[in-house]
Write a protein that holds these residues in place. Sequence first.
Motif, PDB file in Angstrom:
ATOM      1  N   MET A  72       0.847  -1.205   0.000  1.00  0.00           N
ATOM      2  CA  MET A  72       0.000   0.000   0.000  1.00  0.00           C
ATOM      3  C   MET A  72       0.878   1.249   0.000  1.00  0.00           C
ATOM      4  N   THR A  88      -4.047  -0.093  -9.674  1.00  0.00           N
ATOM      5  CA  THR A  88      -3.974  -0.402  -8.247  1.00  0.00           C
ATOM      6  C   THR A  88      -4.236   0.904  -7.537  1.00  0.00           C
ATOM      7  N   VAL A 143      -5.164   3.035  -3.741  1.00  0.00           N
ATOM      8  CA  VAL A 143      -5.236   3.062  -2.288  1.00  0.00           C
ATOM      9  C   VAL A 143      -6.259   4.111  -1.884  1.00  0.00           C
ATOM     10  N   LEU A 145      -5.973   2.817   5.837  1.00  0.00           N
ATOM     11  CA  LEU A 145      -5.641   2.567   4.432  1.00  0.00           C
ATOM     12  C   LEU A 145      -6.339   1.301   3.948  1.00  0.00           C
ATOM     13  N   THR A 146      -6.853   1.352   2.735  1.00  0.00           N
ATOM     14  CA  THR A 146      -7.292   0.116   2.080  1.00  0.00           C
ATOM     15  C   THR A 146      -6.732   0.135   0.660  1.00  0.00           C
ATOM     16  N   CYS A 147      -6.628  -1.025   0.057  1.00  0.00           N
ATOM     17  CA  CYS A 147      -6.010  -1.084  -1.278  1.00  0.00           C
ATOM     18  C   CYS A 147      -6.694  -2.149  -2.122  1.00  0.00           C
TER      19      CYS A 147
END
Length: 181
Positions: free
Chosen positions: A21, A96, A98, A153-155
């Motif tokens: 991340m 990708t 975040v 945080l997320t990804c």
Amino acid sequence: MSFQSFHVRRKDREVTDLKEMQQVLKTAQYVTVAMCMDDEPYLVSLSHGYDEAKNCIYFHCASEGKKLVYQKTNNKVWGQAVLDFGFTDECDYVYTSVHFSGKMHLVSDISEKQHGIEVLIRQLSLDPNKKLAQIKPERLEKTTVGRIDIECLTCKKGAPKPERLKELNYVIRGKPVANAE
Ligand SMILES: Cc1cc2nc3c(=O)[nH]c(=O)nc-3n(C[C@H](O)[C@H](O)[C@H](O)COP(=O)(O)OP(=O)(O)OC[C@H]3O[C@@H](n4cnc5c(N)ncnc54)[C@H](O)[C@@H]3O)c2cc1C
């Protein structure tokens, strides 16, 4: 319902590795940040530098404007950084990204301003040492520097086929993106 109640639904695309991340935040060229004041949403994109040690984002901006009015009223933000690999022949959009939540602060301490600008320049400039040598202390004092302290945080990795990412051999500003290997 709180933020903690939501998760990336596509488990096959969820990234939970912190290093991965952080790599997205360190490689993306800008972040997009959503804000809210009195139930009115607003959004800005910001060229940024990610400070891994402090888990925060530094940016610079004008000394006035709408985002700063919002920040003073409500400094909670929601943001996104994207590595955009484009549309593929298989009709997939490869990315990708975040998402982060955090709080936006203005930096007043001059040594932190110097540090924040250095983080920013090291992430964005092709010739950071030359750029850093040009920064004059009196100019830095007048520069508005902001910091977003990241709280969550997320990804999501939108790369269905790893071999396709290898084929794309994605490179940002001459640096290969480790994430794409
Ligand atoms: C890739 C990228 C990187 C950027 N990097 C930075 C950065 O590092 N620092 C920075 O300060 N800004 C950056 N910007 C610009 C930023 O997204 C905002 O547009 C800008 O900061 C103005 O913010 P403000 O709230 O002070 O707007 P104000 O000047 O106060 O403007 C208020 C009004 O103007 C309109 N407006 C403002 N910006 C835009 C816009 N971009 N497009 C359309 N309408 C707009 C909106 O309707 C808004 O209500 C970047 C933009 C992009 C696309």
